[in-house]
Design a protein around this motif. Sequence first.
Motif, PDB file in Angstrom:
ATOM      1  N   THR A  10     -23.658  20.716 -36.069  1.00 31.41           N
ATOM      2  CA  THR A  10     -22.721  20.921 -35.246  1.00 31.41           C
ATOM      3  C   THR A  10     -22.301  19.680 -34.525  1.00 31.41           C
ATOM      4  OG1 THR A  10     -24.087  21.584 -33.610  1.00 31.41           O
ATOM      5  CG2 THR A  10     -23.344  23.120 -35.079  1.00 31.41           C
ATOM      6  N   SER A  11     -22.765  18.587 -34.700  1.00 27.47           N
ATOM      7  CA  SER A  11     -22.429  17.378 -33.926  1.00 27.47           C
ATOM      8  C   SER A  11     -22.281  16.087 -34.689  1.00 27.47           C
ATOM      9  CB  SER A  11     -23.704  17.048 -32.940  1.00 27.47           C
ATOM     10  OG  SER A  11     -24.874  16.928 -33.408  1.00 27.47           O
ATOM     11  N   ASP A  12     -22.937  16.113 -35.830  1.00 27.86           N
ATOM     12  CA  ASP A  12     -22.757  14.877 -36.642  1.00 27.86           C
ATOM     13  C   ASP A  12     -21.616  14.972 -37.677  1.00 27.86           C
ATOM     14  OD1 ASP A  12     -23.043  12.766 -38.378  1.00 27.86           O
ATOM     15  OD2 ASP A  12     -25.122  13.059 -39.127  1.00 27.86           O
ATOM     16  N   PHE A  13     -20.461  14.172 -37.418  1.00 25.19           N
ATOM     17  CA  PHE A  13     -19.218  14.444 -38.186  1.00 25.19           C
ATOM     18  C   PHE A  13     -19.491  14.030 -39.738  1.00 25.19           C
ATOM     19  CE2 PHE A  13     -15.205  13.062 -40.151  1.00 25.19           C
ATOM     20  CZ  PHE A  13     -14.390  13.978 -39.541  1.00 25.19           C
ATOM     21  N   THR A  14     -20.489  13.233 -40.111  1.00 27.83           N
ATOM     22  CA  THR A  14     -20.664  12.788 -41.343  1.00 27.83           C
ATOM     23  C   THR A  14     -21.168  14.015 -42.048  1.00 27.83           C
ATOM     24  OG1 THR A  14     -22.890  11.850 -40.977  1.00 27.83           O
ATOM     25  CG2 THR A  14     -20.925  10.450 -40.892  1.00 27.83           C
ATOM     26  N   ALA A  15     -21.679  15.300 -41.614  1.00 28.91           N
ATOM     27  CA  ALA A  15     -22.270  16.267 -42.217  1.00 28.91           C
ATOM     28  C   ALA A  15     -21.328  17.456 -42.035  1.00 28.91           C
ATOM     29  CB  ALA A  15     -23.603  16.716 -41.524  1.00 28.91           C
ATOM     30  N   PHE A  16     -20.037  17.285 -41.809  1.00 30.72           N
ATOM     31  CA  PHE A  16     -19.222  18.509 -41.553  1.00 30.72           C
ATOM     32  C   PHE A  16     -18.464  18.741 -42.765  1.00 30.72           C
ATOM     33  CE2 PHE A  16     -17.802  18.153 -36.763  1.00 30.72           C
ATOM     34  CZ  PHE A  16     -18.948  18.427 -36.474  1.00 30.72           C
ATOM     35  N   ARG A  17     -18.143  20.080 -42.793  1.00 34.09           N
ATOM     36  CA  ARG A  17     -17.370  20.346 -44.033  1.00 34.09           C
ATOM     37  C   ARG A  17     -15.866  21.043 -43.543  1.00 34.09           C
ATOM     38  NH1 ARG A  17     -21.424  21.734 -47.986  1.00 34.09           N
ATOM     39  NH2 ARG A  17     -23.460  20.992 -47.017  1.00 34.09           N
ATOM     40  N   TRP A  18     -15.272  21.551 -44.593  1.00 34.37           N
ATOM     41  CA  TRP A  18     -13.673  21.698 -44.490  1.00 34.37           C
ATOM     42  C   TRP A  18     -13.416  22.572 -43.172  1.00 34.37           C
ATOM     43  CZ3 TRP A  18      -9.325  20.929 -48.217  1.00 34.37           C
ATOM     44  CH2 TRP A  18      -9.382  19.878 -48.986  1.00 34.37           C
ATOM     45  N   HIS A  19     -14.309  23.547 -43.087  1.00 31.82           N
ATOM     46  CA  HIS A  19     -14.003  24.742 -42.156  1.00 31.82           C
ATOM     47  C   HIS A  19     -14.391  24.016 -40.699  1.00 31.82           C
ATOM     48  CE1 HIS A  19     -18.379  25.882 -41.045  1.00 31.82           C
ATOM     49  NE2 HIS A  19     -18.508  25.382 -42.391  1.00 31.82           N
ATOM     50  N   GLN A  20     -15.093  23.014 -40.637  1.00 38.28           N
ATOM     51  CA  GLN A  20     -15.435  22.545 -39.456  1.00 38.28           C
ATOM     52  C   GLN A  20     -14.449  21.729 -38.731  1.00 38.28           C
ATOM     53  OE1 GLN A  20     -19.617  21.536 -40.881  1.00 38.28           O
ATOM     54  NE2 GLN A  20     -20.050  21.980 -38.666  1.00 38.28           N
ATOM     55  N   VAL A  21     -13.595  21.091 -39.728  1.00 36.73           N
ATOM     56  CA  VAL A  21     -12.708  20.162 -39.100  1.00 36.73           C
ATOM     57  C   VAL A  21     -11.055  20.726 -39.256  1.00 36.73           C
ATOM     58  CG1 VAL A  21     -13.890  18.132 -39.796  1.00 36.73           C
ATOM     59  CG2 VAL A  21     -12.182  19.100 -41.442  1.00 36.73           C
ATOM     60  N   ILE A  22     -10.893  21.823 -39.977  1.00 36.10           N
ATOM     61  CA  ILE A  22      -9.347  22.075 -40.169  1.00 36.10           C
ATOM     62  C   ILE A  22      -9.127  23.034 -38.833  1.00 36.10           C
ATOM     63  CG2 ILE A  22     -10.026  24.509 -41.000  1.00 36.10           C
ATOM     64  CD1 ILE A  22      -7.762  24.034 -43.062  1.00 36.10           C
ATOM     65  N   LYS A  23      -7.780  22.624 -38.621  1.00 38.80           N
ATOM     66  CA  LYS A  23      -7.176  23.392 -37.495  1.00 38.80           C
ATOM     67  C   LYS A  23      -6.039  24.181 -37.845  1.00 38.80           C
ATOM     68  CE  LYS A  23      -8.552  19.705 -34.335  1.00 38.80           C
ATOM     69  NZ  LYS A  23      -8.179  18.484 -33.424  1.00 38.80           N
ATOM     70  N   GLN A  24      -5.955  25.268 -37.289  1.00 41.97           N
ATOM     71  CA  GLN A  24      -4.649  26.195 -37.848  1.00 41.97           C
ATOM     72  C   GLN A  24      -3.393  25.936 -36.879  1.00 41.97           C
ATOM     73  OE1 GLN A  24      -7.219  29.933 -37.733  1.00 41.97           O
ATOM     74  NE2 GLN A  24      -6.371  30.097 -39.817  1.00 41.97           N
ATOM     75  N   ILE A  25      -2.378  25.889 -37.481  1.00 47.01           N
ATOM     76  CA  ILE A  25      -1.025  25.658 -36.613  1.00 47.01           C
ATOM     77  C   ILE A  25       0.091  26.368 -36.958  1.00 47.01           C
ATOM     78  CG2 ILE A  25      -1.696  23.135 -36.343  1.00 47.01           C
ATOM     79  CD1 ILE A  25       0.290  22.381 -38.542  1.00 47.01           C
ATOM     80  N   ASN A  26       1.037  26.700 -36.092  1.00 46.15           N
ATOM     81  CA  ASN A  26       2.021  27.654 -36.280  1.00 46.15           C
ATOM     82  C   ASN A  26       3.108  26.654 -36.709  1.00 46.15           C
ATOM     83  OD1 ASN A  26       4.386  29.346 -36.190  1.00 46.15           O
ATOM     84  ND2 ASN A  26       3.517  30.439 -34.500  1.00 46.15           N
ATOM     85  N   LEU A  27       3.730  26.560 -37.734  1.00 49.27           N
ATOM     86  CA  LEU A  27       4.732  25.639 -38.141  1.00 49.27           C
ATOM     87  C   LEU A  27       5.937  25.873 -37.445  1.00 49.27           C
ATOM     88  CD1 LEU A  27       4.680  25.552 -42.063  1.00 49.27           C
ATOM     89  CD2 LEU A  27       4.122  23.643 -40.238  1.00 49.27           C
ATOM     90  N   ASP A  28       6.222  27.021 -36.740  1.00 47.28           N
ATOM     91  CA  ASP A  28       7.429  27.318 -35.911  1.00 47.28           C
ATOM     92  C   ASP A  28       7.317  26.766 -34.427  1.00 47.28           C
ATOM     93  OD1 ASP A  28       8.423  28.774 -38.044  1.00 47.28           O
ATOM     94  OD2 ASP A  28       7.616  30.630 -37.406  1.00 47.28           O
ATOM     95  N   LYS A  29       6.268  26.225 -34.058  1.00 48.13           N
ATOM     96  CA  LYS A  29       5.817  25.793 -32.873  1.00 48.13           C
ATOM     97  C   LYS A  29       5.474  24.421 -32.776  1.00 48.13           C
ATOM     98  CE  LYS A  29       4.974  30.481 -31.032  1.00 48.13           C
ATOM     99  NZ  LYS A  29       4.277  31.309 -30.123  1.00 48.13           N
ATOM    100  N   ILE A  30       5.664  23.630 -33.809  1.00 46.02           N
ATOM    101  CA  ILE A  30       5.314  22.171 -33.700  1.00 46.02           C
ATOM    102  C   ILE A  30       6.397  21.159 -33.979  1.00 46.02           C
ATOM    103  CG2 ILE A  30       2.956  22.558 -34.449  1.00 46.02           C
ATOM    104  CD1 ILE A  30       3.716  21.306 -37.078  1.00 46.02           C
ATOM    105  N   ASP A  31       6.572  20.020 -33.197  1.00 45.83           N
ATOM    106  CA  ASP A  31       7.486  19.219 -33.492  1.00 45.83           C
ATOM    107  C   ASP A  31       6.897  17.790 -33.999  1.00 45.83           C
ATOM    108  OD1 ASP A  31       9.869  20.994 -32.447  1.00 45.83           O
ATOM    109  OD2 ASP A  31       8.931  20.440 -30.451  1.00 45.83           O
TER     110      ASP A  31
END
Length: 316
Positions: free
Chosen positions: A18-39
């Motif tokens: 949960t702290s070493d980025f080199t051991a991260f997987r996709w679900h730990q780095v992905i962020k969900q965004i709403n395309l209707d609310k980003i510029d």
Amino acid sequence: MCEYKYDSFKWSGRVDSTSDFTAFRWHQVIKQINLDKIDKIQKPSIILLGFCCDEGVKRNKGRVGAKDAPAVIRKYLASLPWHWEDLNLFDAGDIFVDDGRLEDGQQMFSEKVKKIKSVGAFPIVLGGGHEVAYGTFGGVKKIKPAIINFDAHFDNRPYENGASSGTMFAQIADEIKESYKYLCIGIQKSGNTKLLFERNKEFGGECFTAEEVFNNLQNVINGIKKFLETASAIYTTVCMDVFSSSVACGVSAPVPFGILPNHFLFCFEKIAKTGKLIAFDIAEVNPSFDVDDRTARLAAHIIFHVVDNIAKWGYQ
């Protein structure tokens, strides 16, 4: 009506740290965004977008079920390792297309892809039936990209009686006329009538059969390079029925003599190295017929390699 949901999938998976980025997987780095609310968005960025629809497959008299694929593909992406510290990853959710509302869904999808491009990100699209290609292309049409389609079928059927998963490239050719540049790799002579081959030539398209990929891959690569030289931008689309049914059984129209995954990777690397890629989609995983989720797993690993190439060579 068709509906857009930005948070339709809940990401989770294996955790090694949960702290070493080199051991991260996709679900730990992905962020969900709403395309209707980003510029705007931080570059470089990958944005995943799903197309939950197989109305086009239904109209094309294929085996339905591809509308469930985006969630299953994400499931197998979730625990893959993340190797790219300088690349941002986002999930923009899905568009859900009601039965019979294909054209509305494609138009809505085009607008979302257009939004992804406008904020400077690279869209990776999860189909759905291959009718998603018309929606993806609509989002980048103003850029006038050449199309490279990995597919067992030309998908250039007449559409006087309506669009389907077998008509997209005829529709595109008719819309953009002399700007149309199309290369289909992995085409099956046994899966396309002589008329469809002739239509491809009439539209100005090119092709390499699966047999040519197997028998003379270097000649295919030379053809791809020549095609790439004529293009200022590239949109790449993959229909999973291009692969042999031995590795991709979960599709609408399984093909026993399709190409193999390594063929795709070798060809795709040549495309990505140009730095001309503007969009990528993958279509027609059908979980209803997918033994042990092999086709969905393959789709996830293809996306992994697409991201790896984008990290190396960039995108437009």
